[in-house]
Design a protein around this motif. Sequence first.
Motif, PDB file in Angstrom:
ATOM      1  N   ASP A 102      22.872 -57.356 -27.708  1.00  0.00           N
ATOM      2  CA  ASP A 102      23.966 -57.942 -28.955  1.00  0.00           C
ATOM      3  C   ASP A 102      24.869 -57.255 -29.335  1.00  0.00           C
ATOM      4  O   ASP A 102      25.260 -57.003 -30.549  1.00  0.00           O
ATOM      5  CB  ASP A 102      22.672 -58.266 -29.866  1.00  0.00           C
ATOM      6  N   GLY A 103      25.421 -56.387 -28.202  1.00  0.00           N
ATOM      7  CA  GLY A 103      26.795 -55.768 -28.431  1.00  0.00           C
ATOM      8  C   GLY A 103      26.568 -54.122 -28.508  1.00  0.00           C
ATOM      9  O   GLY A 103      25.553 -53.888 -29.135  1.00  0.00           O
ATOM     10  N   PRO A 104      27.711 -53.614 -27.839  1.00  0.00           N
ATOM     11  CA  PRO A 104      27.539 -52.061 -28.018  1.00  0.00           C
ATOM     12  C   PRO A 104      27.667 -51.425 -29.211  1.00  0.00           C
ATOM     13  O   PRO A 104      28.070 -52.036 -30.194  1.00  0.00           O
ATOM     14  CB  PRO A 104      28.794 -51.767 -26.959  1.00  0.00           C
ATOM     15  N   LYS A 105      26.761 -50.321 -29.358  1.00  0.00           N
ATOM     16  CA  LYS A 105      26.650 -49.925 -30.616  1.00  0.00           C
ATOM     17  C   LYS A 105      26.938 -48.516 -30.738  1.00  0.00           C
ATOM     18  O   LYS A 105      26.551 -47.702 -29.813  1.00  0.00           O
ATOM     19  CB  LYS A 105      25.125 -50.066 -30.880  1.00  0.00           C
ATOM     20  N   LEU A 106      27.537 -47.998 -31.951  1.00  0.00           N
ATOM     21  CA  LEU A 106      27.991 -46.533 -32.066  1.00  0.00           C
ATOM     22  C   LEU A 106      26.729 -46.307 -33.069  1.00  0.00           C
ATOM     23  O   LEU A 106      26.741 -46.714 -34.265  1.00  0.00           O
ATOM     24  CB  LEU A 106      29.294 -46.393 -32.877  1.00  0.00           C
ATOM     25  N   HIS A 107      25.885 -45.144 -32.642  1.00  0.00           N
ATOM     26  CA  HIS A 107      24.863 -44.769 -33.410  1.00  0.00           C
ATOM     27  C   HIS A 107      24.676 -43.239 -33.367  1.00  0.00           C
ATOM     28  O   HIS A 107      25.544 -42.410 -33.015  1.00  0.00           O
ATOM     29  CB  HIS A 107      23.406 -45.528 -32.554  1.00  0.00           C
ATOM     30  N   SER A 108      23.526 -42.749 -33.746  1.00  0.00           N
ATOM     31  CA  SER A 108      23.423 -41.320 -33.701  1.00  0.00           C
ATOM     32  C   SER A 108      24.240 -40.471 -33.988  1.00  0.00           C
ATOM     33  O   SER A 108      24.998 -39.718 -33.638  1.00  0.00           O
ATOM     34  CB  SER A 108      22.806 -40.813 -32.355  1.00  0.00           C
ATOM     35  N   ILE A 109      24.934 -40.655 -35.255  1.00  0.00           N
ATOM     36  CA  ILE A 109      26.019 -39.885 -35.950  1.00  0.00           C
ATOM     37  C   ILE A 109      25.322 -38.872 -36.583  1.00  0.00           C
ATOM     38  O   ILE A 109      24.490 -38.736 -37.476  1.00  0.00           O
ATOM     39  CB  ILE A 109      26.780 -40.642 -37.180  1.00  0.00           C
ATOM     40  N   LEU A 110      25.555 -37.618 -35.957  1.00  0.00           N
ATOM     41  CA  LEU A 110      25.016 -36.380 -36.454  1.00  0.00           C
ATOM     42  C   LEU A 110      26.022 -35.385 -36.963  1.00  0.00           C
ATOM     43  O   LEU A 110      26.998 -35.245 -36.598  1.00  0.00           O
ATOM     44  CB  LEU A 110      24.387 -35.659 -35.229  1.00  0.00           C
ATOM     45  N   ILE A 111      25.963 -34.921 -38.401  1.00  0.00           N
ATOM     46  CA  ILE A 111      26.662 -34.053 -38.846  1.00  0.00           C
ATOM     47  C   ILE A 111      25.991 -32.530 -38.937  1.00  0.00           C
ATOM     48  O   ILE A 111      24.880 -32.459 -39.309  1.00  0.00           O
ATOM     49  CB  ILE A 111      27.025 -34.285 -40.448  1.00  0.00           C
ATOM     50  N   ASP A 112      26.867 -31.630 -38.364  1.00  0.00           N
ATOM     51  CA  ASP A 112      26.032 -30.270 -38.241  1.00  0.00           C
ATOM     52  C   ASP A 112      25.852 -29.647 -39.880  1.00  0.00           C
ATOM     53  O   ASP A 112      26.924 -29.725 -40.400  1.00  0.00           O
ATOM     54  CB  ASP A 112      27.383 -29.357 -37.435  1.00  0.00           C
ATOM     55  N   PRO A 113      24.728 -29.265 -39.949  1.00  0.00           N
ATOM     56  CA  PRO A 113      24.572 -28.606 -41.388  1.00  0.00           C
ATOM     57  C   PRO A 113      25.289 -27.663 -41.718  1.00  0.00           C
ATOM     58  O   PRO A 113      25.479 -27.301 -43.026  1.00  0.00           O
ATOM     59  CB  PRO A 113      23.077 -28.682 -41.228  1.00  0.00           C
ATOM     60  N   ARG A 114      25.817 -26.865 -40.627  1.00  0.00           N
ATOM     61  CA  ARG A 114      26.346 -25.545 -40.858  1.00  0.00           C
ATOM     62  C   ARG A 114      28.053 -25.999 -41.124  1.00  0.00           C
ATOM     63  O   ARG A 114      28.695 -24.803 -41.625  1.00  0.00           O
ATOM     64  CB  ARG A 114      26.298 -24.657 -39.642  1.00  0.00           C
ATOM     65  N   ASP A 115      28.366 -26.869 -40.603  1.00  0.00           N
ATOM     66  CA  ASP A 115      29.954 -27.431 -40.674  1.00  0.00           C
ATOM     67  C   ASP A 115      30.130 -28.981 -40.715  1.00  0.00           C
ATOM     68  O   ASP A 115      29.975 -29.639 -39.739  1.00  0.00           O
ATOM     69  CB  ASP A 115      30.377 -26.857 -39.330  1.00  0.00           C
ATOM     70  N   PRO A 116      30.610 -29.340 -41.959  1.00  0.00           N
ATOM     71  CA  PRO A 116      30.944 -30.688 -41.957  1.00  0.00           C
ATOM     72  C   PRO A 116      31.864 -31.374 -41.036  1.00  0.00           C
ATOM     73  O   PRO A 116      31.989 -32.552 -40.848  1.00  0.00           O
ATOM     74  CB  PRO A 116      31.191 -31.075 -43.383  1.00  0.00           C
ATOM     75  N   MET A 117      32.660 -30.344 -40.459  1.00  0.00           N
ATOM     76  CA  MET A 117      33.690 -30.928 -39.471  1.00  0.00           C
ATOM     77  C   MET A 117      33.058 -31.028 -37.957  1.00  0.00           C
ATOM     78  O   MET A 117      33.937 -31.609 -37.181  1.00  0.00           O
ATOM     79  CB  MET A 117      34.956 -30.024 -39.561  1.00  0.00           C
ATOM     80  N   HIS A 118      32.066 -30.673 -37.820  1.00  0.00           N
ATOM     81  CA  HIS A 118      31.563 -30.707 -36.501  1.00  0.00           C
ATOM     82  C   HIS A 118      30.541 -31.827 -36.621  1.00  0.00           C
ATOM     83  O   HIS A 118      29.539 -31.867 -37.247  1.00  0.00           O
ATOM     84  CB  HIS A 118      30.713 -29.319 -36.269  1.00  0.00           C
ATOM     85  N   MET A 119      30.740 -32.869 -35.615  1.00  0.00           N
ATOM     86  CA  MET A 119      29.970 -34.048 -35.540  1.00  0.00           C
ATOM     87  C   MET A 119      29.699 -34.632 -34.018  1.00  0.00           C
ATOM     88  O   MET A 119      30.536 -34.057 -33.359  1.00  0.00           O
ATOM     89  CB  MET A 119      30.941 -35.144 -36.277  1.00  0.00           C
ATOM     90  N   TYR A 120      28.670 -35.270 -33.908  1.00  0.00           N
ATOM     91  CA  TYR A 120      28.350 -35.907 -32.659  1.00  0.00           C
ATOM     92  C   TYR A 120      27.980 -37.180 -32.853  1.00  0.00           C
ATOM     93  O   TYR A 120      27.679 -37.909 -34.160  1.00  0.00           O
ATOM     94  CB  TYR A 120      27.091 -35.114 -32.195  1.00  0.00           C
ATOM     95  N   ILE A 121      28.584 -38.150 -31.854  1.00  0.00           N
ATOM     96  CA  ILE A 121      28.054 -39.587 -32.148  1.00  0.00           C
ATOM     97  C   ILE A 121      27.514 -40.020 -30.812  1.00  0.00           C
ATOM     98  O   ILE A 121      27.778 -39.393 -29.652  1.00  0.00           O
ATOM     99  CB  ILE A 121      29.402 -40.463 -32.474  1.00  0.00           C
ATOM    100  N   GLY A 122      26.577 -40.853 -30.617  1.00  0.00           N
ATOM    101  CA  GLY A 122      26.230 -41.662 -29.426  1.00  0.00           C
ATOM    102  C   GLY A 122      26.560 -43.249 -29.443  1.00  0.00           C
ATOM    103  O   GLY A 122      26.830 -43.665 -30.360  1.00  0.00           O
ATOM    104  N   MET A 123      26.798 -43.551 -28.038  1.00  0.00           N
ATOM    105  CA  MET A 123      27.464 -44.895 -28.133  1.00  0.00           C
ATOM    106  C   MET A 123      26.736 -45.491 -26.825  1.00  0.00           C
ATOM    107  O   MET A 123      26.398 -45.087 -25.666  1.00  0.00           O
ATOM    108  CB  MET A 123      28.979 -45.186 -27.825  1.00  0.00           C
ATOM    109  N   SER A 124      25.959 -46.731 -27.196  1.00  0.00           N
ATOM    110  CA  SER A 124      25.455 -47.557 -25.968  1.00  0.00           C
ATOM    111  C   SER A 124      26.324 -47.699 -24.784  1.00  0.00           C
ATOM    112  O   SER A 124      25.814 -48.136 -23.774  1.00  0.00           O
ATOM    113  CB  SER A 124      24.677 -48.630 -26.603  1.00  0.00           C
ATOM    114  N   GLY A 125      27.532 -47.966 -25.107  1.00  0.00           N
ATOM    115  CA  GLY A 125      28.426 -48.049 -24.057  1.00  0.00           C
ATOM    116  C   GLY A 125      29.578 -46.802 -24.236  1.00  0.00           C
ATOM    117  O   GLY A 125      30.677 -47.199 -24.723  1.00  0.00           O
ATOM    118  N   GLY A 126      29.299 -45.818 -23.556  1.00  0.00           N
ATOM    119  CA  GLY A 126      30.280 -44.676 -23.618  1.00  0.00           C
ATOM    120  C   GLY A 126      29.503 -43.387 -23.394  1.00  0.00           C
ATOM    121  O   GLY A 126      30.031 -42.479 -22.638  1.00  0.00           O
TER     122      GLY A 126
END
Lengths: 383, 118
Positions: A165-189
């Motif tokens: 039902d469409g590729p999804k951007l998920h799992s947005i993770l914000i580093d608790p030590r640094d708000p500028m440091h982020m991860y994302i997961g994508m079902s297509g990517g």
Amino acid sequence: MPTRTSVSTRSAPSRRARIWIATRKGIWTLTSDAARNGWKLAGPDFLGHIMHHVIADPRDRRVVLAAARTGHLGPTIFRSTDAGRSWKEAVRPPAFASGSGRVVDHTFWLTPGHADQPGVWYAGTSPQGLFRSTDNGATWEGVEGFNAHAMRKAWCGGDQEGTPDGPKLHSILIDPRDPMHMYIGMSGGGVFESLDGGADWRPLNRGVRAEFLPDPSPEYGHDPHCVRFAGSNPDRLYQQNHCGIYRLDRPGDTWQDIGAAMPRLAGDVGFPLAVHPRDPESLWVVPMDGTTVWPRTAPGGRPAVYRSRDGGKSWKRQDQGLPRSQAWWTVKRQAMTSDHRDPTGIYFGTTSGEVWGSRDEGRSFRCLARHLPEIYAVEAAAA
Amino acid sequence: MGAVPAVPVGTPHLTAEVSVEAAAIVRVRVPSPLRSYTGSAEVDIAVPVLAPELPPTLGGVLAALDVAYPGLRFRMIDEQGNVRPHIRLFTGNVATRDLGATIESGEVLMIVAALSGG
């Protein structure tokens, strides 16, 4: 939870747990007593709305955001500032830039921002886009460092590819030590990292298989189903991928295959993954049948959670209290969570509308709710 | 030049005013999925008419509707200005997806939320 289960005397003093349940037809809550023994189901809110995610803000648990659409209507966000007693619609929901040609089908994932940035939230959409709010979800702007990145289309492919039902951007993770440091997961990517608050991104997929591509070890194009880091050690990441289960220890950039240690009959396919809130070596997965045509149901109709206590070197089956046969569950990527009590509670929801929970770290499970619509997400919070 | 509100006729709180020649009154039939915004199955919307040779468009009606009922338009029109897949628009018995189509004062715009299955 089973009333005869022994509970550690280390258990935190009386704080009730609440499970927010997002389904294909509305949202419900389960609220426990202090012992997490008795549970009360309440709802529905938004009956008939397709609710992909609902989550309370750990910075202010009165604030709850919910991602909604209906079969007829476009996507929006509903916000509560009184723990779900009343809701207001976002003034400007996530939407791609006019003229971009892209249309948000639904908001799939919501993540509260860094503790030092009250009011900041992130949203991931299908097709894959990243959005940010600075006013507790009232208005949303695209994170153009991702949405308009010159490589986005190469990383992600087309907006209709991949996930059913469409590729999804998920799992947005914000580093608790640094708000500028982020991860994302994508079902297509795949998994991507930003060091500058989303202004730029780089792939982080080395060591992860992509068996559905001609090059099984590409730089990007992977299909992570769920990515989590350990709350007590954000340098430890885990992911349940379409092609296995992995662990990454930063600053390293090569994922280790920890799904290889799973029993062969359980396999290493699944959707959700939960990490212990205090022990970074401890995590849970829910195996799904990924053989032949990918039934994506409990292998053999005998559902189980698998826990590792050593960072994925070994796994133990946990199925006490779960059906022994003919239970052909599917558990989606957002549909498992842990609470912050000690011992931690583990909860998951099935596409057949059941919520199961354990208050003893998976040693025994009990059905907390049944007959709900298809469950998309469960999230634990203090009540 | 009169000041005509782009809000439902009779609405006591005028939220937007523009200088126009006149207003067209369009009756809008609202499907049940959108009645959480309007509170009723039919609303009469006053749409500013900038000049006699420029009758209001469906896009203008929906813009006026969104002023009166904030958020409603985005649920039926996407960010690229297209009618969402399961929304149908009728003026009289004519179906259209063209937001540039004109509509006369006194006409009815019927919004249909069209979806079947479970």
